[in-house]
Motif scaffolding. Structure first.
Motif, PDB file in Angstrom:
ATOM      1  N   LEU A 150     -88.195  27.028 -62.203  1.00  0.00           N
ATOM      2  CA  LEU A 150     -89.050  26.939 -60.773  1.00  0.00           C
ATOM      3  C   LEU A 150     -89.947  25.966 -60.992  1.00  0.00           C
ATOM      4  O   LEU A 150     -90.295  25.525 -62.118  1.00  0.00           O
ATOM      5  N   ASP A 151     -90.322  25.347 -59.827  1.00  0.00           N
ATOM      6  CA  ASP A 151     -91.597  24.483 -59.960  1.00  0.00           C
ATOM      7  C   ASP A 151     -92.927  25.364 -59.705  1.00  0.00           C
ATOM      8  O   ASP A 151     -92.923  25.893 -58.551  1.00  0.00           O
ATOM      9  N   LEU A 152     -93.728  25.384 -60.432  1.00  0.00           N
ATOM     10  CA  LEU A 152     -94.931  25.881 -60.368  1.00  0.00           C
ATOM     11  C   LEU A 152     -95.692  25.180 -58.987  1.00  0.00           C
ATOM     12  O   LEU A 152     -95.577  23.967 -58.787  1.00  0.00           O
ATOM     13  N   ARG A 153     -96.518  25.996 -58.321  1.00  0.00           N
ATOM     14  CA  ARG A 153     -97.355  25.214 -57.333  1.00  0.00           C
ATOM     15  C   ARG A 153     -97.936  23.877 -57.715  1.00  0.00           C
ATOM     16  O   ARG A 153     -98.642  23.750 -58.698  1.00  0.00           O
ATOM     17  N   GLY A 154     -97.928  22.897 -56.816  1.00  0.00           N
ATOM     18  CA  GLY A 154     -98.213  21.610 -56.830  1.00  0.00           C
ATOM     19  C   GLY A 154     -97.094  20.858 -57.989  1.00  0.00           C
ATOM     20  O   GLY A 154     -97.874  19.654 -58.018  1.00  0.00           O
ATOM     21  N   HIS A 155     -96.250  21.148 -58.108  1.00  0.00           N
ATOM     22  CA  HIS A 155     -95.397  20.462 -59.396  1.00  0.00           C
ATOM     23  C   HIS A 155     -94.168  20.237 -58.721  1.00  0.00           C
ATOM     24  O   HIS A 155     -93.568  21.142 -58.073  1.00  0.00           O
TER      25      HIS A 155
ATOM     26  N   ASP B 276     -94.603  23.280 -52.953  1.00  0.00           N
ATOM     27  CA  ASP B 276     -95.738  22.854 -52.042  1.00  0.00           C
ATOM     28  C   ASP B 276     -96.813  22.413 -52.754  1.00  0.00           C
ATOM     29  O   ASP B 276     -96.924  22.781 -54.111  1.00  0.00           O
ATOM     30  N   LYS B 277     -97.598  21.563 -52.056  1.00  0.00           N
ATOM     31  CA  LYS B 277     -98.755  21.064 -52.781  1.00  0.00           C
ATOM     32  C   LYS B 277    -100.065  21.272 -52.158  1.00  0.00           C
ATOM     33  O   LYS B 277    -100.393  20.265 -51.392  1.00  0.00           O
ATOM     34  N   PRO B 278    -100.418  22.274 -51.853  1.00  0.00           N
ATOM     35  CA  PRO B 278    -101.723  22.927 -51.369  1.00  0.00           C
ATOM     36  C   PRO B 278    -102.758  22.169 -51.690  1.00  0.00           C
ATOM     37  O   PRO B 278    -102.762  21.769 -53.120  1.00  0.00           O
ATOM     38  N   PRO B 279    -103.896  21.863 -51.265  1.00  0.00           N
ATOM     39  CA  PRO B 279    -105.006  21.564 -51.786  1.00  0.00           C
ATOM     40  C   PRO B 279    -105.448  22.319 -53.122  1.00  0.00           C
ATOM     41  O   PRO B 279    -105.404  23.620 -53.040  1.00  0.00           O
ATOM     42  N   GLY B 280    -105.859  21.676 -54.132  1.00  0.00           N
ATOM     43  CA  GLY B 280    -106.389  22.265 -55.399  1.00  0.00           C
ATOM     44  C   GLY B 280    -107.805  22.783 -55.377  1.00  0.00           C
ATOM     45  O   GLY B 280    -108.360  22.330 -54.468  1.00  0.00           O
ATOM     46  N   PRO B 281    -108.124  22.817 -56.300  1.00  0.00           N
ATOM     47  CA  PRO B 281    -107.764  22.925 -57.653  1.00  0.00           C
ATOM     48  C   PRO B 281    -106.775  24.128 -58.062  1.00  0.00           C
ATOM     49  O   PRO B 281    -106.890  25.141 -57.327  1.00  0.00           O
ATOM     50  N   TYR B 282    -105.932  24.349 -58.849  1.00  0.00           N
ATOM     51  CA  TYR B 282    -104.980  25.008 -59.180  1.00  0.00           C
ATOM     52  C   TYR B 282    -105.383  26.057 -60.571  1.00  0.00           C
ATOM     53  O   TYR B 282    -106.155  25.349 -61.308  1.00  0.00           O
ATOM     54  N   SER B 283    -105.155  27.152 -60.724  1.00  0.00           N
ATOM     55  CA  SER B 283    -105.320  27.918 -61.897  1.00  0.00           C
ATOM     56  C   SER B 283    -104.207  28.654 -62.492  1.00  0.00           C
ATOM     57  O   SER B 283    -103.240  28.942 -61.787  1.00  0.00           O
ATOM     58  N   MET B 284    -104.564  28.909 -63.697  1.00  0.00           N
ATOM     59  CA  MET B 284    -103.348  29.677 -64.241  1.00  0.00           C
ATOM     60  C   MET B 284    -103.308  30.922 -63.707  1.00  0.00           C
ATOM     61  O   MET B 284    -102.043  31.639 -63.557  1.00  0.00           O
ATOM     62  N   ALA B 285    -104.261  31.702 -63.023  1.00  0.00           N
ATOM     63  CA  ALA B 285    -104.186  32.937 -62.458  1.00  0.00           C
ATOM     64  C   ALA B 285    -103.490  32.902 -61.150  1.00  0.00           C
ATOM     65  O   ALA B 285    -102.506  33.611 -60.711  1.00  0.00           O
ATOM     66  N   GLN B 286    -103.321  31.610 -60.414  1.00  0.00           N
ATOM     67  CA  GLN B 286    -102.523  31.347 -59.124  1.00  0.00           C
ATOM     68  C   GLN B 286    -101.347  31.071 -59.703  1.00  0.00           C
ATOM     69  O   GLN B 286    -100.317  31.691 -58.928  1.00  0.00           O
ATOM     70  N   PHE B 287    -100.904  30.475 -60.621  1.00  0.00           N
ATOM     71  CA  PHE B 287     -99.686  30.277 -61.151  1.00  0.00           C
ATOM     72  C   PHE B 287     -98.928  31.666 -61.444  1.00  0.00           C
ATOM     73  O   PHE B 287     -97.759  31.848 -61.072  1.00  0.00           O
ATOM     74  N   ALA B 288     -99.883  32.325 -62.119  1.00  0.00           N
ATOM     75  CA  ALA B 288     -99.185  33.848 -62.622  1.00  0.00           C
ATOM     76  C   ALA B 288     -99.012  34.692 -61.284  1.00  0.00           C
ATOM     77  O   ALA B 288     -97.845  35.376 -61.278  1.00  0.00           O
TER      78      ALA B 288
END
Length: 91
Positions: A28-33, A37-49
């Motif tokens: 799978l493609d993680l958020r923003g990758h 989808d590429k919602p406004p960041g920043p992204y965090s490991m907690a969001q990816f999890a």
């Protein structure tokens, strides 16, 4: 199958044929990758999890083997420990 940060699910293209003979594979493609989808960041490991946990929950995938680079494997650990704490444990 979790790709490295700054990469995408295409990282697994050469491993999929062999692994797919023995396992159900879900690169799978993680958020923003990649194609996600590429919602406004920043992204965090907690969001990816939370994203990974939500996907597995939506697809009704119970216990799973998770393959990934060391840095993104922290996306897998919270799933077992706390990301799904509101859900009843499945056996």
């Amino acid at each position: 199958m979790l790709h490295g940060l700054g990469s995408c699910a295409d990282d697994w293209v050469y491993q999929l044929p062999d692994l797919g003979r023995h396992f159900r594979c879900l690169p799978l493609d993680l958020r923003g990758h990649g194609l996600s989808d590429k919602p406004p960041g920043p992204y965090s490991m907690a969001q990816f999890a939370a994203d990974v946990s939500g996907l597995l929950h939506t697809l009704d995938i119970g216990p799973a083997h998770v393959l990934g680079s060391p840095r993104v494997m922290c996306c897998a650990r919270p799933r077992a420990a706390c990301v799904r704490c509101a859900d009843p444990p499945r056996t």
